[in-house]
Design an enzyme around this catalytic site. Structure first.
Site, PDB file in Angstrom:
ATOM      1  N   GLU A 282       0.798  -1.220   0.000  1.00 13.27           N
ATOM      2  CA  GLU A 282       0.000   0.000   0.000  1.00 13.27           C
ATOM      3  C   GLU A 282       0.835   1.276   0.000  1.00 13.27           C
ATOM      4  O   GLU A 282       0.444   2.278  -0.555  1.00 13.27           O
ATOM      5  CB  GLU A 282      -0.940   0.005   1.225  1.00 13.27           C
ATOM      6  CG  GLU A 282      -2.010  -1.056   1.131  1.00 13.27           C
ATOM      7  CD  GLU A 282      -2.871  -1.126   2.380  1.00 13.27           C
ATOM      8  OE1 GLU A 282      -3.176  -0.062   2.947  1.00 13.27           O
ATOM      9  OE2 GLU A 282      -3.218  -2.248   2.793  1.00 13.27           O
TER      10      GLU A 282
ATOM     11  N   ASP B 244      -2.323  -4.701   3.603  1.00 14.65           N
ATOM     12  CA  ASP B 244      -2.387  -4.999   5.039  1.00 14.65           C
ATOM     13  C   ASP B 244      -3.381  -6.111   5.360  1.00 14.65           C
ATOM     14  O   ASP B 244      -4.355  -6.321   4.642  1.00 14.65           O
ATOM     15  CB  ASP B 244      -2.809  -3.742   5.818  1.00 14.65           C
ATOM     16  CG  ASP B 244      -1.792  -2.631   5.671  1.00 14.65           C
ATOM     17  OD1 ASP B 244      -0.638  -2.933   5.286  1.00 14.65           O
ATOM     18  OD2 ASP B 244      -2.146  -1.468   5.943  1.00 14.65           O
TER      19      ASP B 244
ATOM     20  N   ARG C 155       0.352   4.983  11.199  1.00 18.14           N
ATOM     21  CA  ARG C 155      -1.098   4.804  11.382  1.00 18.14           C
ATOM     22  C   ARG C 155      -1.368   3.366  11.807  1.00 18.14           C
ATOM     23  O   ARG C 155      -1.457   2.465  10.989  1.00 18.14           O
ATOM     24  CB  ARG C 155      -1.832   5.144  10.084  1.00 18.14           C
ATOM     25  CG  ARG C 155      -1.787   6.635   9.761  1.00 18.14           C
ATOM     26  CD  ARG C 155      -2.635   6.997   8.566  1.00 18.14           C
ATOM     27  NE  ARG C 155      -1.905   6.778   7.332  1.00 18.14           N
ATOM     28  CZ  ARG C 155      -1.290   7.734   6.636  1.00 18.14           C
ATOM     29  NH1 ARG C 155      -1.318   8.971   7.052  1.00 18.14           N
ATOM     30  NH2 ARG C 155      -0.661   7.452   5.532  1.00 18.14           N
TER      31      ARG C 155
END
Length: 776
Positions: free
Chosen positions: A9, A82, A290
């Site tokens: 990502e 993820d 994050r």
DNA sequence: CAGTGAGCGAGCTTCCGCTTGACTT
């Protein structure tokens, strides 16, 4: 072209992984989601089983084209997004959009970016988990339905361009309700008694001991009575109790805890923290920022262990594995930690250094031993009454993790307890002084950005990637404002017994000051009250938790996503329709009473241009009179007296140069209008009381400043005005401002040169106001 | 920049989550 294409990502991740995998692998990034529901319209086909209409986002067209090309050339495509709901959906969208073949597509996952983790992932590929993808689709579609059906209701009933959503509306609700708690709060007071006592320690040396009474008196008389009793009483050490205590380090940072600590310790805003963390991440200094995970990789733990050992010694090491207890945590990443634990500091700007330091210390501390403390309490009895004083002290026996890091708290007035003198049981003490001080209970504090994030996380609402944007959104929609609140002055009573006499004094303190906190606006309050009335289910603090359960059931293959969405929509949509049809326009109107002068009704409401007070109604023959509320006033708390004050402006205060001077309050605060010009009132002047003399003075000052502002006028009609501005000299031409390059001395500027500069800089230098350019 | 307080109404606004830059001020 490589035999293998790996898609992750984040581009920073891609770079790192490519190094681990060697030349047979090309690693590319999808930059997050590549497709989303169509931006135009709702993007859901309600006639066709809620079929989602997915479109490649415009800013991803290029990425998708490149990925397509690379995928075609590769023998095997590894989808390595993820391992959570969103990541699974990204993998599926890639599979679908790149038209991949199941035969040569593999889905792999890893939770940490270490060579071992990645090689092991390659060893254990699997297929895309369709149930998990469906759970994401349900999440996405639900959010779209809620947002895109609720927002138009607000456009119609409150104001255009407003918005509502599963996350933002609840965030606003928290702030509105906290404000109401504060408004309704009634402080209670009690008398806290503290004593300063003289005695001798075990070696016979004189010492002073501070002790607190174990009881508070709610009535002043009771406190006075108590002091009276102490006058001739004897005091002695009744007991000394020493207990060991422990403090343990906090877990490593997640997005939310990093935002909170950076706010408390460094004063960063939530979005500031994320910006700085992003740059540390991109330069490879920290892991992904994050995350909701508190987990550290084995590698990180081992290096931390070695670091601690060499820094402080073996006994400071304590390996800990933390587990999350956050609602809805998906743990696709590690905790936020330094990439290389042996780098104690990093290059970068001051903010990056500070944030890195915080992350490094927190991570290291999490692998260190508990701090060992010794808490001592000395109990002191008084011969004349049953109450007991106690003196407490805390000694650090072994500092452990405190050597590097201590988590902050939001409480500002935590008293640090120090070491107590060594006393003997039964030792008598004499009074130096005993004071009974009136203390008030504290109002609940307003949320700061960081404490709001903590609350949202606690409720399981929002994700690490959305905390900062959500807070920006609710401010952009003007539902809440960040602001300060000055302290109130409060008097309190101090009763003191000293040298056998009791004194009674009033002291005053400043209390309740708040800085950079979130306040609801009138619009925020009106929207919140409207939504909680008509859509209580969506605004319920547990709504997200409930739908998360539903999504989990979809992910487990127990529920069909279409069934879930259908159940929700059939209940929700009729309420939307009904509200559109049957609810009143929401203006937050409040009747304050009657204007004593005219006898007409006095109300406040949200008008076209913001909150306004109104005398009379539109139905009456005589037109209503309006006055805008001041910035610091709100519909909910304004009193009739304050509202009546507003109608005293505009006020004529006299004439000057045969023209009237009028004082009023405009968008930019109070001003004087005279002969078509405007003069701001300085903060020190009150528009209600400012005199004509003072006004003339202010007009004179402004004129003087204007004169100095003009350096010279060039051109035939002086159309190029060279002026002194806040950022140095510049010139104006046809209402536009132009920079003067540093290489030119403004005094030598000519009309010709100005013309040239106008041509160079263009005729409309960035006149598009306010709004950020729309992404297409 | 400093006022306004209406509806013969164009056309638009908006969600949450995943990711980075591209834009001025």
């Amino acid at each position: 072209m490589s035999k293998n294409l790996v898609v992750v990502e984040s581009p920073a991740k891609a770079k790192t992984i490519e190094k681990f995998l060697g030349p047979d692998y090309q690693v590319m990034s999808s930059f997050g989601h590549i497709r989303d529901l169509a931006e135009k319209g709702i993007g859901i086909d309600f006639e066709n089983n809620y079929k989602p209409l997915y479109v490649v986002s415009t800013d991803k067209k290029k990425v998708v084209a490149e990925l397509k090309k690379a995928a075609k050339a590769a023998e095997t495509v590894w989808l390595a997004s993820d391992e959570d709901r969103e990541g699974e959906a990204i993998a599926w969208h890639l599979f679908d959009e790149l038209k991949l073949d199941k035969k040569n597509t593999k889905r792999i996952v890893f939770h940490e970016i270490t060579k071992d983790a990645i090689l092991s992932a390659i060893e254990h590929p699997r297929e895309i988990d369709d149930n998990l993808v469906d759970a994401q689709q349900a999440r996405r579609i639900l959010d779209r339905i809620v947002g895109f059906e609720l927002s138009p209701v607000l456009w119609r009933k409150v104001k255009p361009s407003l918005s509502a959503g599963r996350v933002q509306s609840v965030a606003v609700r928290l702030i509105v309700e906290r404000e109401r708690e504060i408004n309704q709060f009634v402080a209670e007071s009690a008398y806290r008694v503290s004593a300063v006592l003289n005695t001798v320690d075990i070696n016979g040396n004189p010492v002073v001991l501070k002790a607190e009474l174990q009881h508070r008196f709610t009535e002043k008389q009771a406190a006075l009575d108590f002091l009276e009793l102490c006058k001739n009483a004897d005091f002695k050490v009744e007991d000394i109790v020493t207990k060991p205590a422990k403090k343990s380090p906090a877990p490593p940072f997640t997005t939310s805890t990093l935002q909170q600590e950076a706010s408390r310790k460094l004063g960063f805003s939530v979005s500031q923290t994320m910006r700085i963390a992003q740059s540390l991440y991109e330069s490879g200094k920290i892991t992904y920022m994050r995350t909701d995970s508190v987990n550290l990789s084995d590698l990180a733990i081992n290096i931390s262990k070695a670091e601690i050992k060499s820094m402080a010694g073996d006994k400071y090491v304590k390996v800990r594995r933390f587990t999350t207890n956050t609602k809805g945590a998906q743990e696709a990443h590690e905790a936020i930690r330094p990439t290389y634990m042996n780098a104690h500091t990093v290059d970068g700007n001051a903010q990056e250094k500070k944030l890195y330091d915080l992350i490094w210390k927190r991570t290291i501390a999490s692998q260190m031993a508990d701090a060992e403390l010794e808490k001592t309490s000395i109990y002191i009895n008084c011969s004349s009454n049953k109450y007991q004083f106690v003196a407490t002290g805390e000694v650090i026996v072994f500092d452990g993790f405190l050597k590097v890091y201590m988590e902050s708290t939001d409480d500002e007035d935590v008293e640090v307890e120090g070491l107590l003198p060594a006393l003997k049981k039964g030792e008598p003490l004499t009074i130096d002084e005993i004071a009974a001080q009136q203390r008030f209970s504290q109002k609940p504090p307003r949320y700061s950005e960081a404490t709001l994030v903590r609350k949202l996380e606690e409720l399981g609402i929002g994700r690490p990637s959305t905390y900062a944007p959500t807070i920006t959104t609710i401010q952009n929609r003007t539902y809440v404002e960040k602001g300060d609140r000055p302290a109130d002055k409060r008097d309190f009573n101090v009763l003191k017994l000293k040298e056998g006499k009791i004194t009674d004094k009033i002291k005053s303190e400043n209390t309740g000051a708040e800085k950079s906190k979130l306040f609801p606006t009138d619009i925020g309050i009106v929207v919140n009250d409207f939504l909680t009335e008509y859509f209580p289910d969506i605004l319920n603090y547990n709504f997200t938790a409930q739908v998360e359960k539903e999504f989990d059931s979809i992910a487990d293959g127990k529920t069909q996503w279409v069934h879930s969405i259908d159940k929700f929509y059939k209940k929700f949509h009729p309420v939307v329709e009904d509200t559109m049809k049957n609810s009143e326009r929401q203006v937050g109107e409040r009747v304050l009473g009657v204007d004593p002068k005219s006898g007409r009704k006095l109300t406040v409401k949200i008008g076209r241009f913001g909150p306004v007070a109104q005398i009379g109604t539109a139905e009456e023959e005589e037109k209503p009179v309006f006055a805008s509320l001041r910035k610091e006033q709100s519909l909910e708390s304004i009193t009739i007296e304050e509202a009546l004050e507003l109608f005293k402006l505009p006020r004529q205060i006299g004439t000057f140069e045969e023209k009237e001077m009028v004082v009023a309050v405009g968008r930019f605060g109070p001003y004087i209008r005279h002969d078509g010009s405007f003069y701001s009132l300085p903060k020190t002047e009150d528009p209600m009381t400012v005199t004509a003399e003072k006004a003339i003075e202010i007009i004179g000052e402004k004129r003087e400043a204007e004169k100095n502002k003009l350096i010279c006028a060039l051109g035939e009609k002086g159309e190029y005005q060279v002026l002194n501005g806040r950022f140095g000299p510049y010139f104006t031409f046809e209402k536009n401002n132009y920079k003067i390059p540093k290489s030119i001395d403004p005094k030598t500027l000519t009309a010709e040169k100005c013309q040239e500069l106008v041509a160079q800089q263009g005729t409309t230098p960035a006149k598009k106001k306010g709004f950020a350019k729309k992404k297409k």
